[in-house]
Every structure is written in C-alpha cells, then in structure tokens.
Design an enzyme around this catalytic site. Structure first.
Site, short mmCIF file in Angstrom:
data_model
loop_
_atom_site.label_atom_id
_atom_site.label_comp_id
_atom_site.label_asym_id
_atom_site.label_seq_id
_atom_site.Cartn_x
_atom_site.Cartn_y
_atom_site.Cartn_z
N ARG A 74 0.83 -1.20 0.00
CA ARG A 74 0.00 0.00 0.00
C ARG A 74 0.87 1.26 0.00
O ARG A 74 0.56 2.24 -0.70
CB ARG A 74 -0.92 0.00 1.22
CG ARG A 74 -1.78 1.25 1.32
CD ARG A 74 -2.69 1.24 2.52
NE ARG A 74 -3.50 2.45 2.56
CZ ARG A 74 -4.49 2.67 3.42
NH1 ARG A 74 -4.81 1.74 4.31
NH2 ARG A 74 -5.17 3.79 3.41
N ASN A 109 -10.60 -4.41 -1.45
CA ASN A 109 -10.50 -3.40 -2.50
C ASN A 109 -9.54 -3.82 -3.61
O ASN A 109 -8.61 -4.60 -3.36
CB ASN A 109 -10.02 -2.08 -1.90
CG ASN A 109 -11.13 -1.34 -1.20
OD1 ASN A 109 -12.24 -1.26 -1.69
ND2 ASN A 109 -10.82 -0.79 -0.03
N CYS A 148 -19.14 -2.16 0.60
CA CYS A 148 -18.33 -0.98 0.92
C CYS A 148 -19.02 -0.24 2.06
O CYS A 148 -20.24 -0.30 2.20
CB CYS A 148 -18.20 -0.08 -0.30
SG CYS A 148 -17.21 1.42 -0.04
N HIS A 187 -16.51 3.36 -4.97
CA HIS A 187 -15.63 4.51 -4.78
C HIS A 187 -15.79 5.56 -5.88
O HIS A 187 -14.88 6.36 -6.12
CB HIS A 187 -14.16 4.09 -4.64
CG HIS A 187 -13.88 3.37 -3.36
ND1 HIS A 187 -12.63 2.96 -2.97
CD2 HIS A 187 -14.72 3.00 -2.34
CE1 HIS A 187 -12.70 2.36 -1.79
NE2 HIS A 187 -13.97 2.38 -1.39
N TYR A 191 -14.29 10.00 -2.27
CA TYR A 191 -13.34 9.57 -3.30
C TYR A 191 -13.43 10.44 -4.56
O TYR A 191 -12.51 10.45 -5.37
CB TYR A 191 -13.57 8.11 -3.67
CG TYR A 191 -13.10 7.14 -2.61
CD1 TYR A 191 -11.78 6.72 -2.56
CD2 TYR A 191 -13.98 6.67 -1.63
CE1 TYR A 191 -11.34 5.85 -1.59
CE2 TYR A 191 -13.55 5.80 -0.66
CZ TYR A 191 -12.23 5.39 -0.63
OH TYR A 191 -11.80 4.53 0.35
#
Length: 421
Positions: free
Chosen positions: A90, A144, A164, A194, A244
C-alpha cells in the site's frame, strides 16, 4: 450458522467481531472462523475476539486457522478482507504514482490498478477453493478495489456480493444531522465502487420524502468540510459525492497535498503496530477507540445486514451493495458491477430502479467502467500492454506519457506479485 473471515488477522477484525456480538439477534453466528496465514497476528486478533464475545455474552465459538480449506468447509458465508502485499505494498501504491504527477491512492488511479493486479488472482483462487469445498456458500467481498474484485468473482460464476462502508457512513452522518435514527434514512445511492453520488436522501424508505435539498441548505458547510470540497460545488451539483470524488474533482490539489505529508499507508502501519500491541493485552475485551481511526467505520453493521439478508435471517430490507448492472443503469454494460440500493434475499441482491442519471455523473461512470474492463483483463491475462491501456483509459491518468511512466513503475514495484512479469 457458520461464517468464515478470510484475512481474519486484519486489525479491522475486532470491528467485525463487535458487530457480530452486538447484533447477534439479526445474525445468530454459532461458529466464526478467522483464516489468516500470519499466525502471530491471528493469535492476537483471535484472543481479543474471544474476549469480546465473552464480555457481551455471545456463546458462539471462535476458531483461528491458517488452513483455508478447513476454515471454509461448511461455512454459510465467507467474508474476504485481505490485503495482498500488506501495508508495504500500500505504501508503494500511494507514493510511486506521485512521481508522475498523478494521485497515489490504494483503490483508484494507478495505485488502485496495482492493487487489482495483485489481488484478483489471489481472490479467484480462494473462491475456487470455497466452491470446491462448499459450493453453496455466499462470498461477501470487502477487499478493494471492491468493484473490480466483485466483477472478477461474478464473471467466474461465484455467488458473490461486494460491500463498501461509504454508504452506511453517509447514512449515519445524515441521520445525525437530521436528528433521526439511521433506519429512517434511505439513500438514493448510485455509481461504481468509490465513484458514487447521493442523489437523494429519503425519510422512511425508497418512496419517502427527499430531504437532500433541505440537508444541503441547512448543513452544506458541514458536509463540504467532511468531503474537503468547496460548499459552492455541492450547491451546483445538487448531490453529495463520495469523498473519493475529490481525487477527480480536485486532482491537482490532492497531488500537491499528498506530496507534502506522510502517506496514509505510513499512518495506518504505525496505527496497526499500536493496535496489535493493544490486542495482546489479556485485559482488553472491547474494540479500542484507536480502531475508529483505522478506517472501515460501520463495516460490521453493513456486513451483518448483508449476511443476514443473503442467509434469510432478516437484516435491513434495502442495502447498498456491489452487484451486476443488468440494465439498472442503461448507459453501462449489463455485466458491469455497480453500487446501488438493492433488495437483498437468499437469491442475492435485486437492484432498485434508478431514476435517469445526470450526464455529468453518467459520463464519468462510463469512463471508469471502461477502465475497469481493461483493468480486469490485465489482472486475468497479464502483459505490459494491457496495463498500459488500463492506465491510459483511467481519467486520473489519461495521457500516454503518464501511462508509460506509470506502467514501468507499477511493474517494477509489483513484480513479485505478478506471475507474468
């Protein structure tokens, strides 16, 4: 009822455990299996999970194991919440895109593509093993990028629904602003994972009064501040975009911000170290307050609702899920995965009818859907050219020079996770 959580050693898990304990009348779990290859983390999380159940008087059994096949055997539902490559991957997703002047984020843009390429093959392997061991189990995906992962699962014929926590977060936020209970708030929620907009906020159900205009008039400043977007933009749109959308509506501003502060991945990694130390305390028997800063707020309540609906035990009558379009949004392909309100039952989700979508939102949805097509092709079949095309199609990239540079960086940083590289 038996539920299995793959990625059960995640620091998210105590949030899920707390929900299962509190909401046991909605979802009566008799056995909960936490599956994770990280034995040390799993032991810490499993110990806290058992203490949470004990404190709240839940008599369900909690089992920890690294054996996936044994863990999913006989499960009614399998929840996926894994992170391939961990926080180290990440950290890369959030940094190398910035070198090309693009947003570095773990679920969208170039970083989101990298995560999809790492994740889809692993999830499909897990799902195949679930199908061989227990073909009737529902798969609930919280991993995700949820839209792409859920589409991969559905395309392969699995009984899968994506989940989500964005919508349930808005529901709770709006309920507080309106002075009503969350159950009184029904969102007209539309988009892709998102990439969503709240186009209506109804009291009492899908046919209830739309109080979104009143909400924007009376609380627009608060909502805008939460989204880090200007109030006039919300007034002009007449809707509430997901946070987002800031990556799209204020891309360059976000890139500048990200270049001047530690990455979210670094913050979360530090938080996880502290949380795991807390989880090892035998006196801790509830989720710590720090966990609320980790992300995933209300995930447990959304997961309980969804699992209860799929397994015939009740739950909320309408829930926001990721599922096949099948004509719900006529401007998208039928096999696209959309995020909308649906009636959820043992046969799966049935999306509610959606009013005509403003072209301002529909156009962006269509472009990102095309990107997701290409991203899934790259995840399933590999190849530098497929990665390049997916990046070129993404509205947060879009220029060939950026796509070339990002392709090289993506492959270099993820080579160990890409069988074809």
């Amino acid at each position: 009822m038996k539920l299995t959580v793959v990625g059960g050693g995640s620091t998210y898990t105590p949030e899920l455990i707390d929900g299962f304990a509190r909401l046991r009348d909605t979802l009566p779990v008799e056995e909960l299996v936490l599956v994770d290859p990280a034995a040390e983390r799993l032991e810490l999380v499993g110990g806290l999970a058992r203490r949470i159940f004990a404190k709240q008087g839940h008599d369900g059994r909690i089992v920890t194991t690294s054996d996936l096949d044994a863990g999913v055997d006989g499960a009614d539902a399998v929840l996926l919440q894994l992170r391939v490559g961990g926080q180290a991957a990440r950290q890369q997703d959030e940094t190398w895109p910035l070198e090309c002047g693009c947003v570095g984020q773990e679920t969208t843009g170039a970083g989101g593509l990298a995560k999809a390429l790492r994740t889809v093959p692993v999830v499909l392997d897990i799902a195949e093993r679930v199908r061989r061991t227990n073909p009737h189990a529902w798969i609930i995906d919280f991993t995700n990028p949820v839209g792409i992962v859920t589409r991969a699962l559905l395309q392969a014929g699995h009984k899968a629904v994506g989940l989500c926590n964005v919508a349930i977060g808005f529901q709770r936020k709006f309920a507080g602003l309106l002075g009503v209970t969350p159950a009184d708030v029904h969102l007209d929620h539309v988009g892709l994972n998102h990439l969503t907009w709240e186009t209506g906020v109804r009291l009492g159900g899908p046919e209830g009064e739309d109080v979104l205009p009143k909400l924007l008039t009376g609380h627009g400043d608060t909502i805008a501040a939460d989204l880090h977007l200007p109030r006039p933009l919300l007034d002009r749109l007449g809707v509430v975009p997901s946070y987002y959308l800031r990556y799209f509506y204020a891309h360059d501003e976000v890139v500048r911000e990200l270049g001047t502060k530690p990455s979210r991945a670094a913050e979360v990694a530090a938080m996880e170290r502290e949380l795991l130390q807390m989880y090892g305390d035998p006196a801790l028997d509830e989720k710590p307050e720090l966990l609320a800063k980790r992300g995933g707020a209300y995930y447990s309540e959304a997961a309980v609702d969804l699992a209860a609906g799929l397994l015939g035990g009740g739950g909320s009558p309408y829930q926001v899920v990721n599922t096949l379009n099948r004509g719900t949004l006529p401007f998208l392909p039928g096999d696209a995965v959309i995020e909308v309100q649906a009636a959820v039952g043992p046969n799966g989700p049935t999306p509610l009818a959606v009013p005509a979508v403003d072209p301002l939102f529909a156009g962006l949805m269509a472009q990102v859907t095309a990107y997701e097509d290409l991203a899934l092709a790259a995840a399933l079949r590999g190849g530098r050219d497929r990665v390049f095309k997916a990046l070129l199609a993404h509205p947060l990239v879009g220029q060939y020079a950026y796509a070339e540079g990002l392709t090289d960086r993506l492959i270099a940083h993820n080579r160990e996770h890409l069988a074809w590289a």
